[in-house]
Design a protein around this motif. Structure first.
Motif, PDB file in Angstrom:
ATOM      1  N   LEU A  69     -23.765 -80.395 -14.799  1.00  0.00           N
ATOM      2  CA  LEU A  69     -24.621 -81.495 -15.267  1.00  0.00           C
ATOM      3  C   LEU A  69     -24.167 -81.961 -16.642  1.00  0.00           C
ATOM      4  CD1 LEU A  69     -28.078 -79.987 -14.252  1.00  0.00           C
ATOM      5  CD2 LEU A  69     -26.712 -81.640 -12.975  1.00  0.00           C
ATOM      6  N   ARG A  70     -24.241 -83.264 -16.880  1.00  0.00           N
ATOM      7  CA  ARG A  70     -23.825 -83.803 -18.182  1.00  0.00           C
ATOM      8  C   ARG A  70     -24.876 -83.548 -19.261  1.00  0.00           C
ATOM      9  NH1 ARG A  70     -21.058 -87.997 -14.946  1.00  0.00           N
ATOM     10  NH2 ARG A  70     -23.091 -88.846 -14.456  1.00  0.00           N
ATOM     11  N   THR A 129     -33.837 -84.204  -8.789  1.00  0.00           N
ATOM     12  CA  THR A 129     -34.107 -85.320  -7.887  1.00  0.00           C
ATOM     13  C   THR A 129     -33.733 -86.646  -8.526  1.00  0.00           C
ATOM     14  OG1 THR A 129     -35.861 -84.082  -6.792  1.00  0.00           O
ATOM     15  CG2 THR A 129     -35.913 -86.466  -6.547  1.00  0.00           C
ATOM     16  N   ARG A 130     -33.977 -86.786  -9.817  1.00  0.00           N
ATOM     17  CA  ARG A 130     -33.681 -88.041 -10.516  1.00  0.00           C
ATOM     18  C   ARG A 130     -32.315 -88.051 -11.197  1.00  0.00           C
ATOM     19  NH1 ARG A 130     -38.662 -88.044 -14.105  1.00  0.00           N
ATOM     20  NH2 ARG A 130     -37.142 -88.925 -15.512  1.00  0.00           N
ATOM     21  N   SER A 131     -31.593 -86.961 -11.108  1.00  0.00           N
ATOM     22  CA  SER A 131     -30.297 -86.861 -11.779  1.00  0.00           C
ATOM     23  C   SER A 131     -29.242 -87.710 -11.079  1.00  0.00           C
ATOM     24  CB  SER A 131     -29.837 -85.404 -11.806  1.00  0.00           C
ATOM     25  OG  SER A 131     -28.525 -85.318 -12.291  1.00  0.00           O
ATOM     26  N   ARG A 132     -28.354 -88.273 -11.863  1.00  0.00           N
ATOM     27  CA  ARG A 132     -27.217 -89.015 -11.315  1.00  0.00           C
ATOM     28  C   ARG A 132     -25.953 -88.159 -11.313  1.00  0.00           C
ATOM     29  NH1 ARG A 132     -28.416 -95.096 -12.603  1.00  0.00           N
ATOM     30  NH2 ARG A 132     -30.582 -94.853 -13.155  1.00  0.00           N
ATOM     31  N   ASP A 133     -26.093 -86.926 -11.761  1.00  0.00           N
ATOM     32  CA  ASP A 133     -24.926 -86.046 -11.875  1.00  0.00           C
ATOM     33  C   ASP A 133     -24.515 -85.405 -10.558  1.00  0.00           C
ATOM     34  OD1 ASP A 133     -24.840 -86.592 -14.567  1.00  0.00           O
ATOM     35  OD2 ASP A 133     -25.909 -84.773 -15.148  1.00  0.00           O
ATOM     36  N   PRO A 135     -24.690 -85.674  -6.101  1.00  0.00           N
ATOM     37  CA  PRO A 135     -24.958 -86.599  -5.000  1.00  0.00           C
ATOM     38  C   PRO A 135     -26.290 -86.297  -4.304  1.00  0.00           C
ATOM     39  CG  PRO A 135     -22.918 -85.343  -4.621  1.00  0.00           C
ATOM     40  CD  PRO A 135     -23.505 -84.856  -5.878  1.00  0.00           C
ATOM     41  N   ALA A 136     -26.790 -87.278  -3.584  1.00  0.00           N
ATOM     42  CA  ALA A 136     -28.083 -87.148  -2.902  1.00  0.00           C
ATOM     43  C   ALA A 136     -28.087 -85.991  -1.903  1.00  0.00           C
ATOM     44  CB  ALA A 136     -28.438 -88.455  -2.201  1.00  0.00           C
ATOM     45  N   LYS A 139     -28.777 -82.808  -3.703  1.00  0.00           N
ATOM     46  CA  LYS A 139     -30.206 -82.752  -4.050  1.00  0.00           C
ATOM     47  C   LYS A 139     -31.033 -82.321  -2.843  1.00  0.00           C
ATOM     48  CE  LYS A 139     -29.591 -86.581  -7.231  1.00  0.00           C
ATOM     49  NZ  LYS A 139     -29.937 -87.965  -7.511  1.00  0.00           N
TER      50      LYS A 139
END
Length: 185
Positions: A69-70, A129-133, A135-136, A139
């Motif tokens: 994660l960033r 769930t809301r992370s862009r780091d 892929p779906a 998640k």
């Protein structure tokens, strides 16, 4: 140790831990179910050490997801720490019971650790769930793993929940392995 090497180790750990949980869960589930109300229990003591090892390896895999994660944030970090601490307590409780030949009927470390790991896993999945780091599909697998962990009980038909829990971590380990091949990492 550089990040690429760490992610590779975390990937291998997640795959191994997930495979241990899926295989052990299927093995337990094929045994006749217990009925604690009637005082009839499945004899799953011999599987507890494997589940403890699998939990430790899955936690290393979760560490890999966390490391990828960033900017995880405080709540994500808190959920990760809760899951890791729970896994540690579960592992210590499993070792204590193993050392006593599983004769301790109630050791608080193992169940408390499992509950803390469940809460941490649910929180980790919720925060990502809301992370862009990630892929779906990763998640979704984190959710499948967390919910399966909540449903797992070695005495009932819900012991089958170990299978999707394990398989989700095998797939997450595959995702981590793919991350090590990216340029610039």
């Amino acid at each position: 140790m550089n990040k690429r090497t760490w992610l590779r180790l975390a990937a291998l750990a997640a795959i191994a831990g997930g495979a241990i949980w899926a295989w052990t869960g299927a093995h337990i589930s094929l045994m006749p179910p217990g009925d604690p109300g009637a005082g009839v229990y499945r004899d799953t003591h011999s599987f507890m050490t494997r589940l403890g090892l699998g939990m430790a390896l899955v936690t290393v895999g979760m560490t890999g997801v966390y490391a990828s994660l960033r900017a995880p944030g405080r709540w994500t970090t808190g959920a990760y720490v809760a899951a890791a601490a729970g896994s540690l307590l579960y592992g210590v409780g499993t070792l204590v019971r193993s050392d006593m030949d599983m004769s301790v009927q109630f050791d608080p470390l193992q169940p408390l650790g499992f509950v803390l790991a469940m809460i941490g896993s649910l929180g980790f999945a919720a925060r990502l769930t809301r992370s862009r780091d990630v892929p779906a599909w990763v998640k979704a697998l984190l959710w499948v793993g967390a919910v399966s962990m909540v449903l797992f009980n070695d005495q009932f038909v819900t012991s089958w929940a170990a299978v999707p829990f394990g398989l989700s971590w095998v797939a997450i380990g595959g995702y981590l392995a793919l991350q090590t091949g990216k340029k610039g990492e």
